[in-house]
Design an enzyme around this catalytic site. Structure first.
Site, PDB file in Angstrom:
ATOM      1  N   ASP A   1       0.850  -1.196   0.000  1.00  0.00           N
ATOM      2  CA  ASP A   1       0.000   0.000   0.000  1.00  0.00           C
ATOM      3  C   ASP A   1       0.889   1.252   0.000  1.00  0.00           C
ATOM      4  O   ASP A   1       1.854   1.332   0.769  1.00  0.00           O
ATOM      5  CB  ASP A   1      -0.868  -0.065   1.278  1.00  0.00           C
ATOM      6  CG  ASP A   1      -1.905   1.026   1.353  1.00  0.00           C
ATOM      7  OD1 ASP A   1      -2.419   1.425   0.299  1.00  0.00           O
ATOM      8  OD2 ASP A   1      -2.218   1.461   2.483  1.00  0.00           O
ATOM      9  N   HIS A   2       0.583   2.216  -0.827  1.00  0.00           N
ATOM     10  CA  HIS A   2       1.329   3.485  -0.885  1.00  0.00           C
ATOM     11  C   HIS A   2       2.849   3.305  -0.952  1.00  0.00           C
ATOM     12  O   HIS A   2       3.586   3.879  -0.144  1.00  0.00           O
ATOM     13  CB  HIS A   2       0.987   4.382   0.310  1.00  0.00           C
ATOM     14  CG  HIS A   2      -0.413   4.876   0.284  1.00  0.00           C
ATOM     15  ND1 HIS A   2      -0.872   5.791  -0.632  1.00  0.00           N
ATOM     16  CD2 HIS A   2      -1.473   4.562   1.067  1.00  0.00           C
ATOM     17  CE1 HIS A   2      -2.158   6.020  -0.415  1.00  0.00           C
ATOM     18  NE2 HIS A   2      -2.550   5.278   0.597  1.00  0.00           N
TER      19      HIS A   2
ATOM     20  N   HIS B   1      -9.584   4.960  -1.204  1.00  0.00           N
ATOM     21  CA  HIS B   1      -8.727   4.987  -0.004  1.00  0.00           C
ATOM     22  C   HIS B   1      -9.449   5.740   1.105  1.00  0.00           C
ATOM     23  O   HIS B   1     -10.459   6.410   0.861  1.00  0.00           O
ATOM     24  CB  HIS B   1      -7.408   5.702  -0.323  1.00  0.00           C
ATOM     25  CG  HIS B   1      -6.425   4.831  -1.055  1.00  0.00           C
ATOM     26  ND1 HIS B   1      -5.232   4.437  -0.506  1.00  0.00           N
ATOM     27  CD2 HIS B   1      -6.469   4.262  -2.281  1.00  0.00           C
ATOM     28  CE1 HIS B   1      -4.580   3.675  -1.365  1.00  0.00           C
ATOM     29  NE2 HIS B   1      -5.314   3.562  -2.460  1.00  0.00           N
ATOM     30  N   GLY B   2      -8.890   5.664   2.318  1.00  0.00           N
ATOM     31  CA  GLY B   2      -9.418   6.457   3.426  1.00  0.00           C
ATOM     32  C   GLY B   2     -10.848   6.091   3.786  1.00  0.00           C
ATOM     33  O   GLY B   2     -11.666   6.967   4.062  1.00  0.00           O
TER      34      GLY B   2
ATOM     35  N   SER C   1     -12.040   4.253   6.391  1.00  0.00           N
ATOM     36  CA  SER C   1     -12.448   4.194   7.798  1.00  0.00           C
ATOM     37  C   SER C   1     -13.292   5.419   8.114  1.00  0.00           C
ATOM     38  O   SER C   1     -12.982   6.519   7.650  1.00  0.00           O
ATOM     39  CB  SER C   1     -11.221   4.205   8.720  1.00  0.00           C
ATOM     40  OG  SER C   1     -10.554   2.987   8.647  1.00  0.00           O
TER      41      SER C   1
ATOM     42  N   ASN D   1     -10.143   0.421   0.722  1.00  0.00           N
ATOM     43  CA  ASN D   1      -9.070   0.303   1.719  1.00  0.00           C
ATOM     44  C   ASN D   1      -9.512   0.718   3.117  1.00  0.00           C
ATOM     45  O   ASN D   1     -10.072   1.817   3.294  1.00  0.00           O
ATOM     46  CB  ASN D   1      -7.918   1.241   1.333  1.00  0.00           C
ATOM     47  CG  ASN D   1      -7.100   0.718   0.184  1.00  0.00           C
ATOM     48  OD1 ASN D   1      -7.481  -0.237  -0.476  1.00  0.00           O
ATOM     49  ND2 ASN D   1      -5.965   1.349  -0.048  1.00  0.00           N
TER      50      ASN D   1
HETATM   51  P1  13P Z   1      -8.144   4.591   6.525  1.00  0.00           P
HETATM   52  O1  13P Z   1      -7.016   4.518   7.512  1.00  0.00           O
HETATM   53  O2  13P Z   1      -8.855   5.873   6.528  1.00  0.00           O
HETATM   54  O3  13P Z   1      -9.036   3.423   6.652  1.00  0.00           O
HETATM   55  O4  13P Z   1      -7.459   4.479   5.072  1.00  0.00           O
HETATM   56  C1  13P Z   1      -6.795   3.319   4.728  1.00  0.00           C
HETATM   57  C2  13P Z   1      -6.158   3.445   3.406  1.00  0.00           C
HETATM   58  O5  13P Z   1      -6.645   4.109   2.527  1.00  0.00           O
HETATM   59  C3  13P Z   1      -4.917   2.707   3.177  1.00  0.00           C
HETATM   60  O6  13P Z   1      -4.343   3.028   1.970  1.00  0.00           O
END
Ligand code: 13P
Length: 285
Positions: free
Chosen positions: A81-82, A205-206, A208, A227
């Site tokens: 990831d990233h 992404h992001g 959560s 993700n």
């Molecule tokens: P969150 O931490 O917001 O769930 O994002 C995870 C993410 O995008 C990992 O690349």
């Protein structure tokens, strides 16, 4: 079983559900993901950030990630990831990751294109799936901090994929890494527009803190990989704090981390349901 990114992503792309992707950095974290996915009978992507690699060591994460994948009775992809540095991507490929993200989204369009092309050139003959990103997703993910957010332009997404030939594309449509400060707003129309013109899967992404019905709506709009990281960390923290408060004097790490693993597993199962990947593990049989 361990599987290449392409197999499960393509099936999800063609059949209107998403593959959930969860970050891990230690054993309990990983077990929670695999057990949750097995209970839901769902394919899953287990992913490591550069920060997780720095914390645990690439070889160690490869050992536990690949070991867990081989033992699992569901399809599992091990993904970077990233990946911001070429070396991390190459090391992951050499050690057995089946999918990598090269994230040069903070660079200029042309620099981003050339970095992604470099990885695609190495990864394609090895059947390694390549995710890239265009636009800027705000928030904080490990050492990757962005205080600005730039929504992905439809034409940029199309030109970028055409030039790089990346296998999947992360787009910025309103979500942010880490804990949300305000209300979550996702540009579903933008997802639909990009999806209509792009021949490859889109990644959110992001995720959560995004309400489950909004995750499902994003998938219906055209997202194929979602993700999740922070919510697993928060579930772990909450369970640990509760355990320590209720059990003063207990120092056995097995007792301490058992409720943490369970709490993370429940989050995993809820996210899988929102991605609509429940009972999709048959695709490898
Ligand atoms: P969150 O931490 O917001 O769930 O994002 C995870 C993410 O995008 C990992 O690349």
């Amino acid at each position: 079983m361990l599987i290449s990114g392409k197999e499960i992503m393509q099936h999800a792309y063609e059949n209107g559900y998403a593959i959930p992707a969860f970050n891990f950095a230690n054993m309990e974290n990983l077990q929670a993901i695999i057990q949750g996915a097995e209970e839901m009978n769902s394919p899953v992507i287990i992913q490591t950030s550069q920060g997780a690699i720095d914390y645990a060591g690439a070889e160690y994460l490869a050992d536990i990630g690949l070991g867990a994948a081989h033992r699992a009775n569901i399809p599992v992809v091990l993904h970077l990831d990233h990946g911001q540095k070429y070396e991390y991507c190459l090391k992951a490929i050499r050690l057995g990751w089946t999918s990598v993200m090269i994230d040069a989204s903070q660079d200029t369009f042309s620099e981003n294109v050339s970095k992604v092309k470099e990885i695609v050139k190495v990864a394609r003959p090895l059947d390694i799936y390549v995710e890239a990103e265009i636009g800027i997703i705000g928030g904080k993910e490990d050492d990757l901090v962005s205080d600005k957010e730039i929504y992905t332009e439809v034409k940029d997404a199309v030109n970028f994929q055409r030039e790089t030939m990346c296998d999947s594309l992360a787009i910025a449509v309103g979500t942010a890494h880490g804990v949300y400060k305000g209300e979550v707003k996702i540009d579903f129309t933008r997802i639909k527009e990009i999806r209509a013109l792009l021949p490859v899967p889109l990644v959110l992404h992001g995720s959560s803190g995004v309400p489950l019905d909004m995750v499902t709506k994003a998938v219906h709009s055209g997202i194929t990989k979602v993700n999740f990281d922070t919510e697993l960390k928060l579930a772990n923290l909450d369970a640990l704090q509760r355990f320590l408060k209720e059990n003063p004097g207990v120092y056995d790490i097995r007792k301490m981390f058992k409720p943490c693993r369970l709490a993370m597993k429940e989050v995993v199962k809820a996210k899988i349901a929102a991605c609509m990947s429940t009972d999709k593990s048959w695709i490898i049989s």
